[in-house]
Design a protein around this motif. Sequence first.
Motif, PDB file in Angstrom:
ATOM      1  N   TRP A  46      24.735 -16.920 -16.243  1.00 51.31           N
ATOM      2  CA  TRP A  46      25.851 -16.149 -15.775  1.00 51.31           C
ATOM      3  C   TRP A  46      27.189 -16.699 -16.505  1.00 51.31           C
ATOM      4  N   VAL A  47      27.832 -15.926 -17.113  1.00 50.52           N
ATOM      5  CA  VAL A  47      29.221 -16.142 -17.715  1.00 50.52           C
ATOM      6  C   VAL A  47      30.162 -15.442 -16.666  1.00 50.52           C
ATOM      7  N   VAL A  48      30.828 -16.324 -15.967  1.00 54.83           N
ATOM      8  CA  VAL A  48      31.722 -16.237 -14.736  1.00 54.83           C
ATOM      9  C   VAL A  48      33.005 -16.125 -15.215  1.00 54.83           C
ATOM     10  N   GLN A  49      33.716 -14.792 -14.772  1.00 55.16           N
ATOM     11  CA  GLN A  49      35.053 -14.603 -15.021  1.00 55.16           C
ATOM     12  C   GLN A  49      35.745 -14.458 -13.689  1.00 55.16           C
ATOM     13  N   LYS A  50      36.966 -13.974 -13.717  1.00 55.67           N
ATOM     14  CA  LYS A  50      37.666 -13.928 -12.288  1.00 55.67           C
ATOM     15  C   LYS A  50      36.837 -12.900 -11.619  1.00 55.67           C
ATOM     16  N   THR A  51      36.756 -11.666 -12.191  1.00 57.27           N
ATOM     17  CA  THR A  51      36.479 -10.616 -11.381  1.00 57.27           C
ATOM     18  C   THR A  51      34.890 -10.077 -11.668  1.00 57.27           C
ATOM     19  N   LYS A  52      34.109 -10.660 -12.623  1.00 56.93           N
ATOM     20  CA  LYS A  52      32.870 -10.331 -12.979  1.00 56.93           C
ATOM     21  C   LYS A  52      32.009 -11.672 -13.627  1.00 56.93           C
ATOM     22  N   ARG A  53      30.592 -11.271 -13.339  1.00 56.79           N
ATOM     23  CA  ARG A  53      29.596 -11.968 -13.852  1.00 56.79           C
ATOM     24  C   ARG A  53      28.991 -11.418 -14.878  1.00 56.79           C
ATOM     25  N   THR A  54      28.432 -11.898 -16.195  1.00 56.28           N
ATOM     26  CA  THR A  54      27.846 -11.204 -17.229  1.00 56.28           C
ATOM     27  C   THR A  54      26.721 -11.939 -17.413  1.00 56.28           C
ATOM     28  N   GLU A  55      25.605 -11.603 -17.781  1.00 60.73           N
ATOM     29  CA  GLU A  55      24.216 -12.212 -17.907  1.00 60.73           C
ATOM     30  C   GLU A  55      24.393 -12.485 -19.373  1.00 60.73           C
ATOM     31  N   GLY A  56      23.735 -13.707 -19.700  1.00 56.24           N
ATOM     32  CA  GLY A  56      23.749 -14.151 -21.223  1.00 56.24           C
ATOM     33  C   GLY A  56      22.632 -15.111 -21.435  1.00 56.24           C
ATOM     34  N   ILE A  57      22.454 -15.544 -22.684  1.00 60.93           N
ATOM     35  CA  ILE A  57      21.474 -16.501 -23.126  1.00 60.93           C
ATOM     36  C   ILE A  57      22.058 -17.560 -24.063  1.00 60.93           C
ATOM     37  N   ILE A  58      22.199 -19.142 -23.664  1.00 61.07           N
ATOM     38  CA  ILE A  58      22.566 -19.767 -24.287  1.00 61.07           C
ATOM     39  C   ILE A  58      21.961 -20.133 -26.029  1.00 61.07           C
ATOM     40  N   GLU A  59      22.522 -19.838 -26.994  1.00 61.59           N
ATOM     41  CA  GLU A  59      21.972 -20.025 -28.382  1.00 61.59           C
ATOM     42  C   GLU A  59      22.335 -21.126 -29.160  1.00 61.59           C
ATOM     43  N   LYS A  60      23.345 -21.825 -28.633  1.00 67.52           N
ATOM     44  CA  LYS A  60      23.822 -23.030 -29.224  1.00 67.52           C
ATOM     45  C   LYS A  60      24.793 -23.752 -28.320  1.00 67.52           C
ATOM     46  N   MET A  61      24.643 -25.393 -28.392  1.00 67.34           N
ATOM     47  CA  MET A  61      25.451 -25.947 -27.762  1.00 67.34           C
ATOM     48  C   MET A  61      26.260 -26.848 -28.692  1.00 67.34           C
ATOM     49  N   ILE A  63      30.270 -29.192 -28.340  1.00 69.10           N
ATOM     50  CA  ILE A  63      30.804 -30.166 -27.630  1.00 69.10           C
ATOM     51  C   ILE A  63      31.544 -29.810 -26.170  1.00 69.10           C
ATOM     52  N   LYS A  64      32.091 -28.725 -26.237  1.00 77.14           N
ATOM     53  CA  LYS A  64      33.066 -28.257 -24.939  1.00 77.14           C
ATOM     54  C   LYS A  64      32.402 -26.842 -24.701  1.00 77.14           C
ATOM     55  N   LYS A  65      31.836 -26.312 -25.697  1.00 72.47           N
ATOM     56  CA  LYS A  65      31.284 -24.990 -25.380  1.00 72.47           C
ATOM     57  C   LYS A  65      30.156 -24.579 -25.985  1.00 72.47           C
ATOM     58  N   ALA A  66      29.615 -23.414 -25.428  1.00 73.20           N
ATOM     59  CA  ALA A  66      28.348 -22.934 -25.836  1.00 73.20           C
ATOM     60  C   ALA A  66      28.316 -21.638 -26.377  1.00 73.20           C
ATOM     61  N   VAL A  67      27.397 -21.007 -27.433  1.00 79.00           N
ATOM     62  CA  VAL A  67      27.426 -19.951 -27.884  1.00 79.00           C
ATOM     63  C   VAL A  67      26.515 -19.271 -27.284  1.00 79.00           C
ATOM     64  N   VAL A  68      26.948 -18.155 -26.440  1.00 81.33           N
ATOM     65  CA  VAL A  68      26.241 -17.242 -25.411  1.00 81.33           C
ATOM     66  C   VAL A  68      25.947 -15.860 -26.103  1.00 81.33           C
ATOM     67  N   PHE A  69      24.593 -15.462 -26.082  1.00 85.00           N
ATOM     68  CA  PHE A  69      24.535 -14.130 -26.503  1.00 85.00           C
ATOM     69  C   PHE A  69      24.622 -13.223 -25.298  1.00 85.00           C
ATOM     70  N   MET A  70      25.413 -12.205 -25.151  1.00 74.87           N
ATOM     71  CA  MET A  70      25.650 -11.197 -24.068  1.00 74.87           C
ATOM     72  C   MET A  70      26.187 -10.039 -24.704  1.00 74.87           C
ATOM     73  N   LYS A  71      25.858  -8.833 -24.231  1.00 72.37           N
ATOM     74  CA  LYS A  71      26.107  -7.357 -24.629  1.00 72.37           C
ATOM     75  C   LYS A  71      26.099  -7.405 -26.029  1.00 72.37           C
ATOM     76  N   GLY A  72      24.996  -7.964 -26.446  1.00 70.34           N
ATOM     77  CA  GLY A  72      24.863  -7.808 -28.016  1.00 70.34           C
ATOM     78  C   GLY A  72      25.763  -8.380 -28.919  1.00 70.34           C
ATOM     79  N   SER A  73      26.462  -9.399 -28.592  1.00 68.63           N
ATOM     80  CA  SER A  73      27.209 -10.140 -29.286  1.00 68.63           C
ATOM     81  C   SER A  73      27.212 -11.591 -29.099  1.00 68.63           C
ATOM     82  N   LYS A  74      27.625 -12.510 -29.738  1.00 67.96           N
ATOM     83  CA  LYS A  74      27.737 -13.693 -29.709  1.00 67.96           C
ATOM     84  C   LYS A  74      29.240 -14.299 -29.246  1.00 67.96           C
TER      85      LYS A  74
END
Length: 86
Positions: A46-61, A63-74
Amino acid sequence: MELHEIKTAILTSDLNIQSINRLIDILEDKKTMDAKDTFSVGDKVWVVQKTKRTEGIIEKMAIKKAVVFMKGSKYRVPFSMLEIRS
């Protein structure tokens, strides 16, 4: 050391602004390291923002961030905004 002991030590210390900012940096680094140990490529998250949660899949990791595929984009997402999806 308990959390309340840490809080008391910080509040009763004579830290200056520079020391407080360094402490914040150390805590952020710790949070990032712990989060990075929690996730791996292919995890459903889940990518958690202040007012919503969006489903995604981690594609790459990185140092401090992950590339997450969600809503048809990375997207590059900080580990602190991710939660494992069950």
